[in-house]
Each structure stands twice: as structure tokens, then as C-alpha cells.
Design a protein around this motif. Structure first.
Motif, PDB file in Angstrom:
ATOM      1  N   LYS A 239     -32.568  36.918 -76.361  1.00 23.51           N
ATOM      2  CA  LYS A 239     -33.134  36.101 -75.442  1.00 23.51           C
ATOM      3  C   LYS A 239     -33.995  36.706 -75.608  1.00 23.51           C
ATOM      4  O   LYS A 239     -34.699  36.716 -74.490  1.00 23.51           O
ATOM      5  CB  LYS A 239     -32.305  36.924 -74.695  1.00 23.51           C
TER       6      LYS A 239
ATOM      7  N   LEU B  64     -31.309  29.595 -63.334  1.00 20.69           N
ATOM      8  CA  LEU B  64     -31.846  28.496 -63.762  1.00 20.69           C
ATOM      9  C   LEU B  64     -33.588  29.017 -63.796  1.00 20.69           C
ATOM     10  O   LEU B  64     -34.054  28.889 -65.361  1.00 20.69           O
ATOM     11  CB  LEU B  64     -30.635  27.614 -64.158  1.00 20.69           C
TER      12      LEU B  64
ATOM     13  N   ASN C  44     -39.450  24.541 -76.905  1.00 16.44           N
ATOM     14  CA  ASN C  44     -39.136  25.981 -77.320  1.00 16.44           C
ATOM     15  C   ASN C  44     -40.317  26.441 -78.600  1.00 16.44           C
ATOM     16  O   ASN C  44     -40.428  27.731 -78.738  1.00 16.44           O
ATOM     17  CB  ASN C  44     -38.644  25.037 -78.682  1.00 16.44           C
TER      18      ASN C  44
ATOM     19  N   LEU D 262     -33.116  32.382 -71.936  1.00 16.38           N
ATOM     20  CA  LEU D 262     -33.217  31.515 -73.139  1.00 16.38           C
ATOM     21  C   LEU D 262     -32.471  32.375 -74.508  1.00 16.38           C
ATOM     22  O   LEU D 262     -32.308  33.808 -74.457  1.00 16.38           O
ATOM     23  CB  LEU D 262     -34.496  31.032 -73.011  1.00 16.38           C
ATOM     24  N   HIS D 263     -32.247  30.762 -75.064  1.00 20.46           N
ATOM     25  CA  HIS D 263     -31.415  31.471 -76.163  1.00 20.46           C
ATOM     26  C   HIS D 263     -32.839  30.850 -76.989  1.00 20.46           C
ATOM     27  O   HIS D 263     -33.126  30.491 -78.239  1.00 20.46           O
ATOM     28  CB  HIS D 263     -30.955  30.326 -76.748  1.00 20.46           C
TER      29      HIS D 263
ATOM     30  N   SER E  68     -26.105  28.528 -79.819  1.00 16.07           N
ATOM     31  CA  SER E  68     -26.849  28.023 -80.385  1.00 16.07           C
ATOM     32  C   SER E  68     -27.360  27.922 -81.742  1.00 16.07           C
ATOM     33  O   SER E  68     -28.449  27.114 -81.145  1.00 16.07           O
ATOM     34  CB  SER E  68     -27.928  28.632 -78.612  1.00 16.07           C
TER      35      SER E  68
ATOM     36  N   ASN F 205     -29.143  22.995 -70.851  1.00 16.26           N
ATOM     37  CA  ASN F 205     -28.183  24.095 -70.235  1.00 16.26           C
ATOM     38  C   ASN F 205     -27.089  23.404 -70.979  1.00 16.26           C
ATOM     39  O   ASN F 205     -26.197  23.469 -69.839  1.00 16.26           O
ATOM     40  CB  ASN F 205     -28.151  23.934 -68.192  1.00 16.26           C
TER      41      ASN F 205
ATOM     42  N   ASP G 263     -31.406  24.778 -73.872  1.00 16.37           N
ATOM     43  CA  ASP G 263     -31.876  25.342 -72.786  1.00 16.37           C
ATOM     44  C   ASP G 263     -32.625  24.811 -70.896  1.00 16.37           C
ATOM     45  O   ASP G 263     -31.857  24.389 -70.095  1.00 16.37           O
ATOM     46  CB  ASP G 263     -32.834  26.153 -72.432  1.00 16.37           C
TER      47      ASP G 263
ATOM     48  N   SER H  99     -34.873  31.485 -65.983  1.00 16.02           N
ATOM     49  CA  SER H  99     -34.717  31.657 -66.870  1.00 16.02           C
ATOM     50  C   SER H  99     -35.856  30.469 -67.960  1.00 16.02           C
ATOM     51  O   SER H  99     -36.816  31.321 -68.639  1.00 16.02           O
ATOM     52  CB  SER H  99     -33.650  31.450 -67.625  1.00 16.02           C
ATOM     53  N   MET H 100     -36.408  29.827 -67.672  1.00 16.11           N
ATOM     54  CA  MET H 100     -36.555  28.650 -67.931  1.00 16.11           C
ATOM     55  C   MET H 100     -38.554  28.492 -67.766  1.00 16.11           C
ATOM     56  O   MET H 100     -39.149  28.293 -68.280  1.00 16.11           O
ATOM     57  CB  MET H 100     -36.499  26.962 -67.649  1.00 16.11           C
TER      58      MET H 100
ATOM     59  N   THR I 186     -27.466  29.627 -69.398  1.00 12.04           N
ATOM     60  CA  THR I 186     -29.163  29.988 -69.534  1.00 12.04           C
ATOM     61  C   THR I 186     -28.963  30.669 -68.237  1.00 12.04           C
ATOM     62  O   THR I 186     -30.562  31.004 -68.516  1.00 12.04           O
ATOM     63  CB  THR I 186     -29.857  28.463 -70.278  1.00 12.04           C
TER      64      THR I 186
END
Length: 749
Positions: free
Chosen positions: A340, A24, A320, A665-666, A623, A656, A653, A27-28, A661
């Protein structure tokens, strides 16, 4: 839910390192500059669970199709993004012991993604044995020079005794994808030297292009350079230093990355790498960072949305926009936006309909029109592939792909690939949306008219005339709600088909005689399209006064989502696919997606009846779902519901929401925060060339403001307890409508 990052306006930051959250965190804290990107994995080797990933824009591979029951018309392969050569690798030894945060003892951990500057920093203090060494890793992918990756590692000896530091910095092609069904690796190394590596994707059986990637590294450091190990698939440079008590050492690694998308042949790659490396040789780390952060400052100046009274909402919005800009800023018309982005392998890194339906509205509002025009040109340049997709189904015209890198369909699920044909209408809608918003007809009357014509030819061949009902129908499709497969007369699909034909006929009235001749649409063809428009079947239930998602939907057991036990949500992680398909539950807006797209064409009563019926049936396990529901809820003055959906999309995200996630990420859904805010809370619309707003201020907030690009102007909109305030920042005077009242905006400075 438990948040793993602190709530701050400009940072994604934590002082906790928990191995169970490692993916996580990766990803973030992903970085990107539109040309390349990477997950926030560690520079040094980590023996715990991790998903390392570096990805290059437009570089992909035809992975083997997993479908074992291939039939005529199926895609030959599943295209996917591949993990690039690891060029950020820096292994560390302190007094002969390897640094590995899965094993090494440490304190004072901090992981910080600075969204304002686009910089990722990680710091901690190693406390092994008698060591006390503060270590800081910092990295960015230059927004000023797209091919440049910059890293800086700092060591400070906090102990009383000296410490021996040894670094091994590599360009390493020994990488693989986690989500792959090949046993072999994807890269074949051509050349390796002390400071460079060139690798080409492995041969494949599908006749798709092979890509070559070249990387050249340079260093700026007060450590002593040692030997360089050259292996078949890696080159590793060694450095060391005895660091006295209280002393500090720094190590900078700069890597230039080029590909065969821009340079043909190894010699051209080598020349380009040398030239680009020389460009930065005389610049300090501070110089490179300043150029990079200036680009980000310019972006934020034009697009930042400021929220007062709710720091979590503010952080979500900026997160975002940061990740969206990191993925795509319109600099290369050959590229597009993968779901992604550069943050993971899922969805193959390819282009979906998400771009046209969700990304186009946002880029129209925050960037110059050329950025969105490039997205439209991307589809135009792939018309040849769209012809092939239609022909494989025995149909006329063009079927744009559900998933693609080059215009050829490369998704391997039938219900997605050739049933989810609404994407053809979404591409037509994006052309309309661009033209409506910008007022620029240069695309729609030239390239766009060609795209629209071929889409319409597809629809005209794909529809079926029911003699029994005297209406045109479309059978065997999947709408945006992918929890309903192989249905007949999906409202979304039928509506878009009818609308696309009507819009194409409108455009054909305006094209030049020369363009009309090239398009070759006969009078008989136009008459047939008009007949389809007039007799297209749109499912409707009079008793409920709703448009029916598809034939048979109302025959299901229509229990709301609230009836599902909490421990069975999300259903896509607890139920069988058979169970989901038999259920009435909707993955994302389907009928409501159309009502969002064409919101001014439906009455308030229609919006209310359909929203009140479908939203309780929607599990929002896509999402993309929350944003359009936020807009519709705002329009219906369901303000609490609108805020709920805003938080869901803006922090999807970071919090989550859907428990998915960790693998990336979306990205395309990160348009949702802007959509929910600007089109929802601010009620922004463009109708008949006029920009209008109907704002409201959420109870939890004290103020919000955003800047919007519109037809050569930059407008700042501020909403607070005193009302709505508009300021023209740049451009000629403009009439706008606020809450039904016209006002003229003019610059005051």
C-alpha cells in the motif's frame, strides 16, 4: 463501472465531491516522495467519513498479534505502519464559522492530482450566508528535499463585503490508526514548542526498536500571526486577517520532518530540523516548487510511456508510475516497497515478495542499476532475521519473511507466514534477474552468493524424500494462489526450489576461492542439492498436458469463473473462507507465475495448454494477477485478452476493479502496467546477454513508445502502424533483435 475521476493524460481530476467516494478520492490523490507520504485527506477538519493518514518510511510498530491460538513457531507480533503526527493540519474559519465540507455550503469544487509535477490542488467557493470566498489548497512533498512538506492556501474574497479569515495551523500528535487493536495512541510526545514537536512511539512488549519523529514548522504569509497554543500533544499557531472585497490572501506552511532512523536523540533531531529549515528560509514557494518539479521532470524524461489513441490507458500507465515513484526511487537501501506504500494502513506497510517478483523487473528497466541493487542489499542485510525465521521452524539456512520491516517475520496468518515459502525462491530469482539484465556479477558473486547459499540450505532441509515415489516433495505449503492453503507439492514452490538449488550451484562455480571458503558448501552438500534437482517431483497431468497446481487440484469441481453468478463476485467479499478453499478458483497466477518468470524455458504448446486451462479458473482477486496474464496472453498472440489484462492492471485502482481501493492503493501491482506493456505488448526479453523485442500494436491504439534503460544505454522504442522503431538515446552502440532480426543501434546525434 462508474469512474469518479475524469480521463486526462497527466491528471487525476474531478469536479464532483461526493461524500460516499471520499475514501476513494483520498486513496487516489495520495502523495509521497519515498521518505514519507500521505493520503489525500483534507487539511482542515472534516466531520464526514474519512481515513486520514500520514506515513514515514521505515517507521513502524509491533501491533498485538490477533491470533488467539498462538503456537510454537508463530510470529510474536504483527508489524504495521503507523499514522504519523498530523503536520498538514490547517483549520479555517470564515466570519467565525468553521470550514467543514461535510456541512459548509460550497460550489465549483475541483480536486486535481497533477502527476507530471507531483502536486495536489483542491479548490472550491464557499457560499455560506453572504460569503463568496474562493479557497485553494495546494501541497507537495518535495522530491528535491526529502524531509520537506510544503503547503499553500489561497483565499480570494469574491463578495462585496469584507470577510474575516482565521487559521489554526497545527502539529498534532492526537492521531491513531483505524486498523489497530490497541486502545492507546502510538505516539508519546517528548517536547513541544511554538514551532516544533518531538514524539516517540509508545513502549512495547516485544523488544522492537522505538522510533522518534521530530517536526519543525515555518510560515510565509500575509496574514497576521496571533497566539500559539501549546498542549501536551499538539502545538497550534493562529493567524487572521480581514480580507477586503476582491482581495487575495496567501498562507504557506513548510514542515521539516526528521526521524531517529537518521538522527540519534532529541538534541540531534532539533539540530537537524533547524539546519534543514534554514536551508529553505530564503527560498520562495516558486523556488521550492521548481526544484521539486525538476526532479519529476527528470524522472518522466527517462521513464514516461506515451500511448496515443486511448487516453484511459495513458492515464492508467502514468498513474501507476507516479504512485510507484512516489513510494520508492531507490534513494535509501534501508527501505523497500509496501503493497500500500504511503496510501493506507492495510497490509501493515511492510515488505512482501511483491518487490522481488514484480517491482524488480520494472526498476531494472526505468532506473539506474543501483536502485535495484539496493533492493537486493535490503534482503542481504536482513539475513540474520531470515536465519531466525528458519530456526523457529526447526530448519537450516535462511527463510526470508513473507512480511517484514526488519527481517523478522511479522505476519500473523500461519498459511501466509510459514506456508507461503515460495518467496525464498522469488528472492533468488530477483538476484538472477538483476544479473541477467544488467550483466553485473558483482552482487551475485559476493553478497548474492551468500543469500543463495542460505536459501538453498533451507530448501534442502524443507524438502521431503518420498521413498514410495523415489522423488523429493514439499508438503504443507501455500503457493502464490492464496485460495489454496496447506497443499502438497505446489508446482510453483517445487519448481522454484529446484531452480534455486541449480542456480546456486552454477554461481558457486564462479565465486572466488575466498568467497567459497566463507560460504563453506561441502562437496557432500552440493551432491545432495544435485540429487534434489534430479529427483524433484513436479505435478503433471498427461491427459490435459498441463502442470498441476498441486496434488489434488484436479479432483475439485472444475467449473470456470464464468459459472459464478455475477452477484457473487468478487468471491472474497461474498463467500466464506471455507467455501473459497473448497472451490477450484485461483486468486492469481500460480503455475502461470512460473511460466511468466521462466517464459523462455517452456514451449509454446506448454504455455498455451496451461494458459487455456488455468486462466478461466482465475478470479484475479489479487492485484498482482492481471500483469502476468497480459504478458502470457501477448506471447500467445491472444491480443484482445492481453489488452483486457493491461487495462485491468493499469486502471485497477482508478476504476476500483476489486472494490477495495478505499483503504489505499495497490502500489506493488502498479508495476503491472509497465510489465504488461514492455514485456507483453513489446515482447521485451533478455536472453544470453541479448535484448530482443516482438512488438504488436493494440487495435485500439495508434501508437505507443517508451524508454528503457539497459546496460548503460537508454533506448527509445516506438511502435505504430508502420512498425517498430528503435533509437539509442544514450550509451555505446548495441545489437538488439526485433522480430528475429538483428539490428545495431548507434546514436545519431
Amino acid at each position: 463501472m462508474k469512474r469518479i475521476f475524469d480521463i486526462t493524460p497527466w491528471h487525476v481530476v474531478t469536479t464532483e465531491f461526493k461524500p460516499e467516494n471520499k475514501r476513494l478520492q483520498e486513496s487516489m490523490t495520495s502523495l509521497g516522495n519515498g521518505y514519507m507520504g500521505m493520503r489525500g485527506f483534507f487539511e482542515e477538519d472534516y466531520s464526514g467519513d474519512s481515513l486520514p493518514g500520514i506515513y514515514l518510511g521505515g517507521v513502524w510498530y509491533p501491533d498485538k498479534t490477533r491470533v488467539g491460538w498462538w503456537k510454537n513457531g508463530y510470529p510474536e507480533y504483527f508489524g504495521k505502519v503507523i499514522n504519523a503526527v498530523n503536520f498538514i493540519k490547517i483549520n479555517v474559519q470564515l466570519n467565525g464559522k468553521s470550514l467543514d465540507l461535510a456541512k459548509t455550503r460550497f460550489t465549483d469544487f475541483k480536486l486535481d492530482l497533477d502527476m507530471q509535477r507531483g502536486v495536489l490542488t483542491r479548490s472550491f467557493v464557499v457560499t455560506e450566508d453572504d460569503l463568496r470566498v474562493a479557497v485553494t489548497f495546494e501541497r507537495f512533498l518535495s522530491a528535491a528535499q526529502k524531509e520537506l512538506s510544503v503547503q499553500k492556501v489561497t483565499f480570494k474574497n469574491l463578495a462585496d463585503a469584507p470577510v474575516k479569515i482565521a487559521l489554526a495551523s497545527a502539529l498534532d500528535a492526537n492521531v491513531k490508526n483505524e486498523d489497530a487493536n490497541y486502545d492507546e495512541k502510538f505516539w508519546e510526545v517528548h517536547q513541544v514548542s511554538a514551532d516544533s514537536l518531538i514524539a516517540e512511539t509508545m513502549p512495547n512488549n516485544f523488544g522492537t526498536p522505538r522510533f522518534t519523529s521530530g517536526m519543525q514548522v515555518s510560515y510565509v504569509t500575509d496574514l497576521t500571526a496571533g497566539t500559539v497554543d501549546q498542549q501536551a500533544a499538539a502545538t497550534t499557531a493562529h493567524f487572521e486577517r480581514d480580507l477586503a472585497a476582491g482581495a487575495t490572501a496567501t498562507f504557506e506552511k513548510r514542515v521539516v520532518v526528521v526521524t531517529s532512523r537518521d538522527y540519534d536523540g532529541d538534541a540531534a533531531l532539533i539540530t537537524a530540523m533547524a539546519r534543514l529549515t534554514n536551508q529553505t528560509a530564503s527560498q520562495s514557494y516558486a523556488d521550492l516548487l521548481a526544484a521539486h518539479t525538476q526532479v519529476w521532470a527528470d524522472r518522466w524524461r527517462q521513464s514516461d510511456i506515451r500511448i496515443e489513441g486511448d487516453t484511459a490507458a495513458q492515464q492508467g500507465m502514468r498513474f501507476n508510475l507516479f504512485e510507484l515513484f512516489s513510494t520508492y526511487y531507490g534513494d535509501d537501501p534501508r527501505l523497500n516497497i509496501g503493497p500500500k506504500g504511503f496510501t493506507g494502513e492495510k497490509y501493515g506497510g511492510a515488505t512482501y515478495w511483491d518487490t522481488e517478483a514484480f517491482a524488480v523487473p520494472v526498476y531494472l528497466g526505468i532506473t539506474k542499476p543501483e536502485v535495484t541493487r539496493n533492493l537486493l542489499m535490503y534482503r542481504y542485510k536482513q539475513l540474520d532475521g531470515a536465519y531466525v525465521n528458519a530456526q523457529q521452524q526447526g530448519l537450516k539456512g535462511a527463510l526470508f519473511p513473507m512480511v517484514t520491516f526488519n527481517g523478522i517475520e511479522c505476519h500473523n496468518e500461519w498459511e501466509i507466514t510459514f506456508e507461503e515459502i515460495h518467496r525464498n525462491g522469488d528472492i533468488a530469482f530477483a538476484i538472477y534477474n538483476y544479473t541477467r539484465y544488467t550483466g553485473d556479477k558483482s552482487y551475485v558473486l559476493h553478497e548474492g552468493s551468500k543469500v543463495l547459499t542460505e536459501i538453498s540450505r533451507f530448501w534442502a532441509d524443507r524438502v521431503h524424500f518420498s521413498k514410495r515415489n523415489g522423488q523429493y516433495m514439499i508438503h504443507g505449503v501455500t503457493g502464490p494462489d492464496e485460495y489454496e492453503n496447506n497443499v502438497d507439492n505446489n508446482f510453483n514452490t517445487n519448481y522454484l526450489a529446484r531452480w534455486s538449488l541449480a542456480y546456486t550451484l552454477e554461481v558457486l562455480k564462479e565465486v572466488s576461492p575466498e568467497q567459497a571458503q566463507q560460504l563453506g558448501v561441502s562437496d557432500a552438500e552440493k551432491a545432495h542439492w544435485q540429487d534434489i534437482i534430479g529427483r524433484m517431483y513436479l505435478p503433471y497431468d498427461k491427459d490435459l498436458d498441463i502442470f498441476v497446481q498441486h496434488d489434488g487440484y484436479l479432483d475439485k469441481d472444475l467449473e470456470p469463473v464464468a459459472a459464478i453468478p455475477a452477484d457473487q463476485l468478487p468471491i472474497n467479499q461474498h463467500w466464506s473462507w471455507d467455501h473459497i478453499l473448497r472451490s477450484p478458483y485461483i486468486k492469481q497466477g500460480d503455475v502461470l507465475q512460473i511460466m511468466y518468470d521462466f517464459i523462455d524455458r517452456f514451449t509454446p504448446e506448454q504455455l498455451k495448454h496451461n494458459f487455456d486451462f488455468y486462466e478461466p479458473m482465475t478470479v484475479h482477486e489479487s492485484s498482482l494477477s492481471a500483469a502476468i496474464h497480459a504478458v502470457l496472453a501477448a506471447d500467445l498472440k491472444y491480443e484482445d485478452k492481453a489488452v483486457e489484462f493491461y487495462n485491468r492492471t493499469a486502471r485497477l485502482d482508478l476504476d476500483n476493479y476489486n472494490n477495495d481501493t478505499d483503504d489505499g492503493l495497490h502500489i506493488t501491482s502498479m508495476t503491472g502496467g509497465w510489465i504488461a506493456m514492455v514485456q507483453g505488448f513489446a515482447g521485451m526479453r533478455v536472453k544470453d546477454d541479448t535484448l530482443s523485442y516482438k512488438p504488436f500494436l493494440p487495435k485500439q491504439w495508434t501508437k505507443y513508445s517508451f524508454r528503457q534503460v539497459f546496460r548503460g544505454r537508454v533506448i527509445e522504442v516506438t511502435v505504430d502502424a508502420q512498425g517498430t522503431h528503435l533509437e539509442l538515446i544514450d550509451g555505446a552502440p548495441l545489437d538488439v533483435v526485433v522480430n528475429g532480426q538483428t539490428q545495431t543501434l548507434a546514436r545519431t546525434k
